[in-house]
Scaffold this motif. Structure first.
Motif, PDB file in Angstrom:
ATOM      1  N   GLU A  77      -3.342 -12.857  -8.753  1.00 45.60           N
ATOM      2  CA  GLU A  77      -5.067 -12.781  -7.732  1.00 45.60           C
ATOM      3  C   GLU A  77      -4.699 -11.994  -6.953  1.00 45.60           C
ATOM      4  OE1 GLU A  77      -7.558 -15.791  -5.659  1.00 45.60           O
ATOM      5  OE2 GLU A  77      -6.256 -16.456  -6.503  1.00 45.60           O
ATOM      6  N   ALA A  78      -3.409 -12.006  -5.879  1.00 44.14           N
ATOM      7  CA  ALA A  78      -3.654 -10.678  -4.760  1.00 44.14           C
ATOM      8  C   ALA A  78      -3.077  -9.324  -5.682  1.00 44.14           C
ATOM      9  CB  ALA A  78      -2.090 -11.267  -3.778  1.00 44.14           C
ATOM     10  N   ARG A  79      -2.707  -9.072  -6.739  1.00 41.70           N
ATOM     11  CA  ARG A  79      -2.619  -8.397  -7.182  1.00 41.70           C
ATOM     12  C   ARG A  79      -4.184  -7.061  -7.701  1.00 41.70           C
ATOM     13  NH1 ARG A  79       0.855  -8.949 -10.590  1.00 41.70           N
ATOM     14  NH2 ARG A  79       2.636  -8.638  -9.824  1.00 41.70           N
ATOM     15  N   THR A 119      -0.796  -2.521   1.011  1.00 42.21           N
ATOM     16  CA  THR A 119       0.515  -2.698   0.541  1.00 42.21           C
ATOM     17  C   THR A 119       1.541  -3.755   1.018  1.00 42.21           C
ATOM     18  OG1 THR A 119      -0.291   0.039   0.154  1.00 42.21           O
ATOM     19  CG2 THR A 119       1.740  -0.723  -0.639  1.00 42.21           C
ATOM     20  N   ILE A 120       1.353  -2.954   2.715  1.00 48.27           N
ATOM     21  CA  ILE A 120       2.875  -4.429   2.644  1.00 48.27           C
ATOM     22  C   ILE A 120       2.764  -5.682   2.288  1.00 48.27           C
ATOM     23  CG2 ILE A 120       3.498  -5.382   5.138  1.00 48.27           C
ATOM     24  CD1 ILE A 120       3.249  -2.627   6.243  1.00 48.27           C
ATOM     25  N   ALA A 121       1.099  -6.041   2.467  1.00 45.94           N
ATOM     26  CA  ALA A 121       0.872  -8.291   2.147  1.00 45.94           C
ATOM     27  C   ALA A 121       0.993  -8.311   0.414  1.00 45.94           C
ATOM     28  CB  ALA A 121      -0.798  -7.892   2.686  1.00 45.94           C
ATOM     29  N   ARG A 122       1.336  -6.720  -0.611  1.00 48.34           N
ATOM     30  CA  ARG A 122       0.885  -6.774  -1.421  1.00 48.34           C
ATOM     31  C   ARG A 122       2.631  -7.245  -1.737  1.00 48.34           C
ATOM     32  NH1 ARG A 122       2.572  -3.531  -4.930  1.00 48.34           N
ATOM     33  NH2 ARG A 122       2.087  -1.529  -4.167  1.00 48.34           N
ATOM     34  N   LYS A 123       3.131  -5.795  -1.688  1.00 46.20           N
ATOM     35  CA  LYS A 123       4.304  -6.396  -1.684  1.00 46.20           C
ATOM     36  C   LYS A 123       5.255  -7.303  -0.923  1.00 46.20           C
ATOM     37  CE  LYS A 123       5.431  -1.000  -1.836  1.00 46.20           C
ATOM     38  NZ  LYS A 123       5.785   0.182  -1.146  1.00 46.20           N
ATOM     39  N   GLY A 134      -8.795  -1.067  -3.457  1.00 46.75           N
ATOM     40  CA  GLY A 134      -7.937   0.769  -3.852  1.00 46.75           C
ATOM     41  C   GLY A 134      -9.358   1.415  -4.346  1.00 46.75           C
ATOM     42  N   LYS A 135     -10.436   0.763  -4.589  1.00 45.61           N
ATOM     43  CA  LYS A 135     -11.796   1.704  -4.563  1.00 45.61           C
ATOM     44  C   LYS A 135     -12.366   1.517  -3.680  1.00 45.61           C
ATOM     45  CE  LYS A 135     -11.459   1.113  -9.587  1.00 45.61           C
ATOM     46  NZ  LYS A 135     -11.636   0.472 -10.725  1.00 45.61           N
TER      47      LYS A 135
END
Length: 451
Positions: free
Chosen positions: A212-214, A183-187, A221-222
């Motif tokens: 691509e990161a999303r 989550t931190i990396a995505r944000k 997440g799975k």
């Protein structure tokens, strides 16, 4: 040729399997061998309650279905502490009718469940000669004779259950930490994209990387395995580092090109007056106090608009200065028609960093420099804000950010403040409007802090 007929009462099906016997499987044989190793619980083991607790803690990590856990929990209702002592055997004998009623199962479902308990290595079926479940205890409560469910495999596997539960909890904590890093990396990547857009860079490459990161985050997440998550997190964090370096290099190039037109003289006299290189305004009256009062009746002033007001000494000649001159402080101690006391009331997060109850503007600026740490505003960005707006207005802008609710920001308070600095450079920042909006909310709701 004569044949001998069978006598009365003899069975003609010599190969028929006798009825009432339980069919054995390799898993049942292995469970029976496990039960043979039961010698009783040690004094420090904690009794049947500890066995049940360890089993239920390990069940999710062993992949056991809830109906199995519920059945074992139900069987422990019929055992007693002395059944687990050395020399005893923890056998329980609830009838099939009671089991079907308590577990709300049919006959076939009950038989299938009991067989599953045995094949999973949890219980052993002790059958009586007549196939009935029963038992007897002496006056001290010890079992004399019993046929039914032997729970001793659970006692033998006590330490195994504890180890599995401990390992499972560690794995779950590792997965939780890795998901947090995802989550931190995505944000952080999304914040880089927003920063690139705010400073006017071409966002195409950054947007593609963010997409691509999303997608990678959606796949992670799975995932439930920590090793796979760790690999994905490493990829995300590496990508974030590369994007950050690319953004910083592009911003550095952009600032370098913007500073080529700035004339500097580091070796000149220290107090040499600064030379401004822009043409005087053809309408000098608008740069005076009277001109502003004539042309701007509204109380709301933007940074760019106030910057044209020039000095507050009543001079009517053309102003010589930078393209956007920052407004000077009023004689009554106000900046943008707000006093330090009112700013603190509108943005109370400044108050803990003030040294006195009636602050002046230097106190507010110093408090804002401390408050920026709570908002994630870096020292270089704070310096850019002071250069772009002036120290007092930079403090006002930071106070406005601190008064916003958490849900107001698309990214972070620091990113929001970065956008305000960019708008101030472009002459598009209107702090006066924000101040009046905060006053309106305070007057409407009776709050010192806007909600």
């Amino acid at each position: 040729m004569e044949t001998e007929s069978p006598g009365f009462g003899q069975n003609t099906k010599t190969n028929q399997r006798p009825g009432g016997l339980r069919r054995l499987s390799l898993a049942m044989i292995a469970t029976d061998r496990t039960a043979e190793g039961f010698t009783g619980l040690s004094d420090g083991a904690g009794g049947p309650g500890a066995v049940l607790a360890a089993f239920k803690a390990a069940a999710p990590y062993l992949g056991l279905p809830p109906r199995v856990v519920h059945a074992v929990d139900w069987l422990f209702r019929f055992t007693q502490r002395q059944d687990w002592e050395p020399g005893a055997r923890p056998v329980v004998w609830p009838s099939a009718t009671v089991q079907q009623a308590d577990l709300d199962l049919g006959v076939s479902q009950t038989k299938a469940l009991n067989r599953l308990l045995v094949e999973l290595g949890l219980v052993v079926m002790r059958d009586s000669p007549n196939g009935k479940r029963y038992g007897r205890r002496d006056r001290s409560g010890r079992i004399i004779e019993a046929y039914g469910f032997d729970l001793s495999p659970l006692g033998v596997r006590l330490e195994e259950f504890r180890a599995v539960a401990e390992k499972g909890r560690a794995e779950r904590e590792a997965v939780r930490q890795l998901r947090r890093r995802v989550t931190i990396a995505r944000k952080a990547i999304e914040q880089i994209v927003e920063t690139a857009i705010e400073v006017g860079l071409e966002p195409g490459a950054f947007v593609r990387e963010a997409e691509e990161a999303r997608r990678l985050c959606w796949r992670l997440g799975k995932e439930e395995r920590s090793d796979v998550l760790a690999f994905g997190v490493t990829r995300l964090e590496d990508r974030h580092g590369e994007l950050r370096q690319r953004l910083e290099s592009l911003i550095a190039e952009w600032r370098g090109s913007a500073q080529k037109d700035v004339e500097t003289d580091p070796k000149g006299p220290e107090n040499r007056p600064h030379q401004y290189r822009y043409k005087p305004d053809p309408d000098p009256e608008q740069d005076t106090v009277s001109g502003i009062e004539k042309s701007s009746p509204a109380p709301v002033m933007s940074v760019a608009a106030v910057g044209k007001s020039g000095l507050r000494d009543g001079s009517s000649g053309p102003q010589t200065g930078r393209r956007e001159q920052k407004p000077a402080r009023q004689d009554d101690g106000t900046v943008l028609r707000i006093t330090p006391d009112e700013l603190v009331r509108l943005a109370p997060r400044l108050r803990p960093y003030l040294g006195r109850s009636s602050p002046a503007w230097p106190d507010v600026v110093e408090a804002a420099d401390w408050l920026r740490h709570d908002l994630g505003v870096s020292k270089p960005l704070w310096g850019e804000a002071c250069l772009a707006m002036g120290r007092e207005q930079a403090a006002i802008a930071l106070a406005i950010v601190s008064a916003r609710p958490e849900g107001h920001f698309r990214s972070t308070p620091g990113g929001y403040f970065h956008g305000m600095v960019a708008r101030a450079r472009a002459g598009e920042l209107n702090l006066g409007k924000s101040i009046w909006g905060m006053r309106s909310k305070r007057d409407t709701h009776g709050w010192d802090q806007p909600q």
